[in-house]
Design a protein around this motif. Sequence first.
Motif, PDB file in Angstrom:
ATOM      1  N   LEU A  47       0.812  -1.229   0.000  1.00 12.70           N
ATOM      2  CA  LEU A  47       0.000   0.000   0.000  1.00 12.70           C
ATOM      3  C   LEU A  47       0.837   1.267   0.000  1.00 12.70           C
ATOM      4  O   LEU A  47       0.287   2.366   0.103  1.00 12.70           O
ATOM      5  CB  LEU A  47      -0.950   0.020   1.218  1.00 12.70           C
ATOM      6  N   ARG A  89       5.735   4.094  14.713  1.00 16.21           N
ATOM      7  CA  ARG A  89       5.339   4.712  15.986  1.00 16.21           C
ATOM      8  C   ARG A  89       6.534   4.886  16.916  1.00 16.21           C
ATOM      9  O   ARG A  89       6.485   5.697  17.842  1.00 16.21           O
ATOM     10  CB  ARG A  89       4.272   3.855  16.681  1.00 16.21           C
ATOM     11  N   ASP A  94       2.206   9.428  16.972  1.00 18.74           N
ATOM     12  CA  ASP A  94       0.961   9.831  16.312  1.00 18.74           C
ATOM     13  C   ASP A  94       0.976   9.594  14.812  1.00 18.74           C
ATOM     14  O   ASP A  94       0.096  10.066  14.088  1.00 18.74           O
ATOM     15  CB  ASP A  94       0.689  11.321  16.575  1.00 18.74           C
ATOM     16  N   THR A  95       1.987   8.895  14.326  1.00 18.09           N
ATOM     17  CA  THR A  95       2.089   8.706  12.875  1.00 18.09           C
ATOM     18  C   THR A  95       0.855   8.027  12.312  1.00 18.09           C
ATOM     19  O   THR A  95       0.182   7.246  12.997  1.00 18.09           O
ATOM     20  CB  THR A  95       3.335   7.860  12.541  1.00 18.09           C
ATOM     21  N   ILE A  96       0.533   8.334  11.034  1.00 16.76           N
ATOM     22  CA  ILE A  96      -0.532   7.584  10.361  1.00 16.76           C
ATOM     23  C   ILE A  96       0.051   6.413   9.574  1.00 16.76           C
ATOM     24  O   ILE A  96      -0.676   5.650   8.955  1.00 16.76           O
ATOM     25  CB  ILE A  96      -1.370   8.474   9.418  1.00 16.76           C
ATOM     26  N   PRO A  98       1.084   2.884   8.926  1.00 17.20           N
ATOM     27  CA  PRO A  98       0.783   1.621   9.614  1.00 17.20           C
ATOM     28  C   PRO A  98       2.061   0.911  10.057  1.00 17.20           C
ATOM     29  O   PRO A  98       3.115   1.070   9.429  1.00 17.20           O
ATOM     30  CB  PRO A  98       0.070   0.795   8.534  1.00 17.20           C
ATOM     31  N   PRO A  99       1.966   0.132  11.143  1.00 12.73           N
ATOM     32  CA  PRO A  99       3.116  -0.667  11.561  1.00 12.73           C
ATOM     33  C   PRO A  99       3.231  -1.898  10.657  1.00 12.73           C
ATOM     34  O   PRO A  99       2.373  -2.772  10.701  1.00 12.73           O
ATOM     35  CB  PRO A  99       2.770  -1.064  13.000  1.00 12.73           C
ATOM     36  N   LEU A 106      -2.695  -3.345  18.299  1.00 13.27           N
ATOM     37  CA  LEU A 106      -3.718  -3.330  17.257  1.00 13.27           C
ATOM     38  C   LEU A 106      -5.067  -3.743  17.840  1.00 13.27           C
ATOM     39  O   LEU A 106      -5.141  -4.592  18.731  1.00 13.27           O
ATOM     40  CB  LEU A 106      -3.342  -4.268  16.112  1.00 13.27           C
ATOM     41  N   THR A 117       1.378  -9.783  10.243  1.00 10.68           N
ATOM     42  CA  THR A 117       1.853  -8.432   9.997  1.00 10.68           C
ATOM     43  C   THR A 117       1.659  -8.105   8.511  1.00 10.68           C
ATOM     44  O   THR A 117       1.489  -9.010   7.688  1.00 10.68           O
ATOM     45  CB  THR A 117       3.334  -8.288  10.373  1.00 10.68           C
ATOM     46  N   ILE A 118       1.664  -6.828   8.186  1.00 15.95           N
ATOM     47  CA  ILE A 118       1.440  -6.411   6.791  1.00 15.95           C
ATOM     48  C   ILE A 118       2.531  -6.997   5.903  1.00 15.95           C
ATOM     49  O   ILE A 118       2.266  -7.519   4.822  1.00 15.95           O
ATOM     50  CB  ILE A 118       1.409  -4.867   6.680  1.00 15.95           C
TER      51      ILE A 118
END
Lengths: 139, 251
Positions: A47, A89, A94-96, A98-99, A106, A117-118
């Motif tokens: 993504l 993180r 506050d990051t957008i 994703p981990p 989660l 995990t992704i």
Amino acid sequence: MGRALSCAAAIAIAGPLGAQGLPDPLTDVPGDPSRGHAIVLDQQKSLCVLCHAGPFAEVPFQGDLGPDLTGVGDRLSLPELRLRVVDSRSVNPDTIMPPFHSLDGLARVGARWQGTTILTAQEVEDVVAYLASLKGGSE
Amino acid sequence: MMLRAALLTGALATVATAEERRTGYEMMSPDLRAMQDDEMSNPGMLWVAEGAALWDTPEGEAGLSCADCHGGAEQSMAGVAARYPAWDEDSGAPVDLAGRIGLCRTRHQNAGAWDRESRPLLALAAFVSRQSKGVPITPDSDPRLDPWRDTGRVLFETRMGQLNLACANCHDDHAGGHLAAATIPEAHPTGYPQYRLQWEEMGGLHRRFGNCMAGVRAEPFASGSPEYIALELFLMSRAAGLEMEAPAVRP
């Protein structure tokens, strides 16, 4: 002695993890930049390009929610890149972003994705190797 | 420094005024806006026409049509969609418009339930919502709804799924930004049920919630669930003052 001092100073300035990154590879197999390139462009899997623009001529519509990845290999070291892909993180709570290789904290993960995990550890290494290769301006 | 922070806070508070909010309609292309505006080209109007016919059709063992109780929808339903969800005394909980239509069927028409995303329910909901076109969203002031709105706000701000994102991360903090080719809207539910080109049909707000939750790889709640009703209540209060535009057309 001088080295240890400057290291301590860096920790004090940039926080406990942000400065160092993750120096140790997650796997024994070195990351493959060409495989990493394919993963970065995969809009179903990693993504990445949904949010990041970069030197990706193949991708007509690149997102603008995250920083442009052009030249990111000049700005961040391999350990710093690895840390940000594994769990951004650690650098910014506050990051957008994703981990990509952490399950910490989660909530309500879809049945299809639970416990995974992704990216796998090897995929992280491949992506990191590719990102490290992005040097210089856009071309 | 303190003064500067205070000024900044004041500036941020100003952002939340009606003038600054932008609906999905305002953010989409002129072509799509024209498609929505022209009743002959807005695909949602097919559902509205079907709903108009259903309004006058007797249903269930009671043999009652909507019109038998409510009369002409142009008067009795004007502004209703702009204030829903509303409190339902009998169930002691809020209901959305689809839920209210369902309750009318079971309580008054003695008819079988319709699925929330079924064609007749969407058609009737679209017809009822159409009667609020141009009406500013005016949330029901019933204080029993307040805890539900609070729950909705918490849901809106809670990170979920494998991608660990909250609604607010995109629709508050990055509205106007681009997720690949898609412009992120502010998520004001001004035109539901709405026709989405991606769906190639009409769909309700709760279906849209499910799309977003699947997108962040979270387990969606059920359509009509208390969680989605709470989220809808919060979003409608957040959109208060914006004009209804059902049936909206969206990419």
